[in-house]
Design an enzyme around this catalytic site. Structure first.
Site, short mmCIF file in Angstrom:
data_model
loop_
_atom_site.label_atom_id
_atom_site.label_comp_id
_atom_site.label_asym_id
_atom_site.label_seq_id
_atom_site.Cartn_x
_atom_site.Cartn_y
_atom_site.Cartn_z
N ALA A 134 0.92 -0.93 -0.11
CA ALA A 134 -0.04 0.22 -0.38
C ALA A 134 0.72 1.34 -0.18
O ALA A 134 1.96 1.19 0.52
CB ALA A 134 -0.85 -0.13 1.15
N ILE A 135 0.99 2.76 -0.65
CA ILE A 135 1.18 3.75 -0.46
C ILE A 135 -0.35 4.48 0.19
O ILE A 135 -1.38 4.86 -0.13
CB ILE A 135 1.39 4.37 -2.14
CG1 ILE A 135 1.72 3.43 -3.18
CG2 ILE A 135 1.59 5.61 -2.21
CD1 ILE A 135 3.72 2.98 -2.73
N GLU A 139 -2.86 -11.14 -4.54
CA GLU A 139 -4.14 -11.58 -4.50
C GLU A 139 -5.05 -10.61 -4.47
O GLU A 139 -4.61 -9.56 -4.23
CB GLU A 139 -4.64 -12.65 -3.65
CG GLU A 139 -4.36 -14.22 -3.86
CD GLU A 139 -4.00 -14.72 -3.29
OE1 GLU A 139 -4.03 -14.42 -1.83
OE2 GLU A 139 -4.02 -15.98 -2.53
N ASN A 162 -10.95 -3.52 -6.60
CA ASN A 162 -10.18 -3.28 -6.67
C ASN A 162 -9.41 -2.75 -8.39
O ASN A 162 -8.17 -2.75 -8.46
CB ASN A 162 -9.09 -3.57 -5.61
CG ASN A 162 -7.69 -2.64 -5.53
OD1 ASN A 162 -7.24 -1.25 -5.61
ND2 ASN A 162 -6.92 -3.17 -4.49
N TYR A 196 -1.28 -3.38 -11.39
CA TYR A 196 -0.71 -4.80 -12.14
C TYR A 196 -0.79 -5.74 -14.15
O TYR A 196 0.80 -6.28 -14.64
CB TYR A 196 -0.79 -5.88 -11.42
CG TYR A 196 -1.12 -5.78 -9.58
CD1 TYR A 196 -0.41 -4.92 -9.47
CD2 TYR A 196 -2.13 -6.13 -9.02
CE1 TYR A 196 -0.14 -5.07 -8.06
CE2 TYR A 196 -2.56 -5.45 -7.23
CZ TYR A 196 -1.21 -5.07 -7.21
OH TYR A 196 -0.82 -5.56 -6.00
C1 LIG Z 1 -2.58 0.16 -5.71
C2 LIG Z 1 -1.49 0.94 -4.87
C3 LIG Z 1 -1.02 0.83 -3.93
C4 LIG Z 1 -1.10 2.36 -6.74
O1 LIG Z 1 -0.04 3.17 -6.02
P1 LIG Z 1 0.00 4.46 -6.78
O2 LIG Z 1 0.98 4.81 -6.06
O3 LIG Z 1 -1.01 5.09 -6.45
O4 LIG Z 1 0.40 4.29 -7.80
P2 LIG Z 1 0.75 4.78 -9.22
O5 LIG Z 1 0.46 6.47 -9.32
O6 LIG Z 1 2.39 4.47 -9.85
O7 LIG Z 1 0.23 4.20 -10.85
C5 LIG Z 1 0.88 3.47 -11.58
C6 LIG Z 1 -0.57 2.86 -12.11
O8 LIG Z 1 -1.10 2.35 -11.37
C7 LIG Z 1 -2.57 2.81 -11.84
N1 LIG Z 1 -3.55 3.93 -11.27
C8 LIG Z 1 -3.14 4.28 -9.91
N2 LIG Z 1 -4.07 4.52 -9.44
C9 LIG Z 1 -4.92 4.27 -10.03
C10 LIG Z 1 -6.58 4.32 -10.03
N3 LIG Z 1 -7.28 5.14 -9.49
N4 LIG Z 1 -7.39 4.50 -10.93
C11 LIG Z 1 -6.84 3.39 -11.91
N5 LIG Z 1 -5.70 3.68 -12.38
C12 LIG Z 1 -4.69 3.22 -10.98
C13 LIG Z 1 -2.11 2.95 -13.23
O9 LIG Z 1 -1.99 2.02 -14.31
C14 LIG Z 1 -1.22 3.70 -13.12
O10 LIG Z 1 -0.27 4.17 -14.37
P3 LIG Z 1 -0.55 5.31 -15.47
O11 LIG Z 1 -0.38 5.82 -14.29
O12 LIG Z 1 0.14 5.08 -16.41
O13 LIG Z 1 -2.18 5.13 -15.26
C15 LIG Z 1 -2.20 2.19 -4.18
O14 LIG Z 1 -3.52 2.75 -5.12
C16 LIG Z 1 -3.05 1.99 -2.73
O15 LIG Z 1 -2.57 1.78 -2.46
N6 LIG Z 1 -4.07 1.38 -2.77
C17 LIG Z 1 -4.92 0.86 -1.36
C18 LIG Z 1 -3.63 -0.69 -1.33
C19 LIG Z 1 -4.15 -1.45 -1.74
O16 LIG Z 1 -4.78 -1.94 -2.35
N7 LIG Z 1 -2.64 -2.45 -2.41
C20 LIG Z 1 -2.94 -3.59 -3.26
C21 LIG Z 1 -3.82 -4.82 -3.26
S1 LIG Z 1 -3.56 -5.62 -4.03
#
Ligand SMILES: CC(C)(COP(=O)(O)OP(=O)(O)OC[C@H]1O[C@@H](n2cnc3c(N)ncnc32)[C@H](O)[C@@H]1OP(=O)(O)O)[C@@H](O)C(=O)NCCC(=O)NCCS
Length: 142
Positions: A68-69, A101, A106, A113
């Site tokens: 998570a971020i 998983e 999400n 991914y």
């Molecule tokens: C999933 C998560 C780790 C992504 O981290 P992030 O730093 O925000 O992601 P990034 O900014 O590096 O984005 C990379 C890619 O992710 C996808 N992405 C990120 N946020 C997105 C959003 N809100 N909607 C759709 N796609 C998204 C896109 O493909 C993006 O690529 P792009 O910028 O070229 O469109 C973050 O949203 C998070 O912490 N979510 C809650 C916890 C979680 O779901 N963890 C994973 C459990 S399996």
């Protein structure tokens, strides 16, 4: 990740997941060295924890178990950069396949991914609770 990091990690965990891990689960990962690889992501300027990733490596197979971020730092490419770095580290360490998983709902994580060339391999029925949802199993060779 170290024991002292857990309060900051929990703050992120609690706003990121409907069924957050407890502190004891993170502690368990920290002591399970050799199988579990728990890392925090530090912001260089703010000197604070802005995310974490935990993976398990069992022989050549790797399972990403938590990732998570912090919401304030999402959408800035950090999650993608972390995953790319972890994939490289796993490759260097002899890993040949990585799984994870994810909830089908999400979409942010699934999109990340997919961008990283993970494919949907199958589903685990009713894997998640509150709300109940299947888990998609995603993976990619390294
Ligand atoms: C999933 C998560 C780790 C992504 O981290 P992030 O730093 O925000 O992601 P990034 O900014 O590096 O984005 C990379 C890619 O992710 C996808 N992405 C990120 N946020 C997105 C959003 N809100 N909607 C759709 N796609 C998204 C896109 O493909 C993006 O690529 P792009 O910028 O070229 O469109 C973050 O949203 C998070 O912490 N979510 C809650 C916890 C979680 O779901 N963890 C994973 C459990 S399996």
């Amino acid at each position: 990740m170290e024991e002292d990091d857990i309060p900051s990690v929990l703050e992120i965990e609690n706003v990121s997941f409907q069924n957050p891990w407890q502190a004891s689960t993170f502690s368990g990962e920290i002591v399970n060295r050799g199988i579990s690889y728990p890392y925090v992501i530090m912001h260089r300027i703010f000197e604070r924890i802005i995310g974490y990733i935990i993976y398990w490596k069992i022989q050549e197979e790797v399972q990403i178990s938590n990732f998570a971020i912090h919401p304030d730092f999402r959408g800035k490419g950090i999650g993608e950069a972390v995953m790319r770095r972890v994939i490289k580290a796993i490759q260097r360490d002899g890993g040949v396949y990585v799984f994870l998983e994810v909830r089908p709902s999400n979409l942010a994580a699934r999109s990340l991914y997919k961008k990283l060339e993970f494919e949907i391999l199958g589903a685990r029925k009713g894997y998640y609770h509150t709300p109940v949802e299947d888990a998609l199993i995603m993976g990619r060779p390294l």
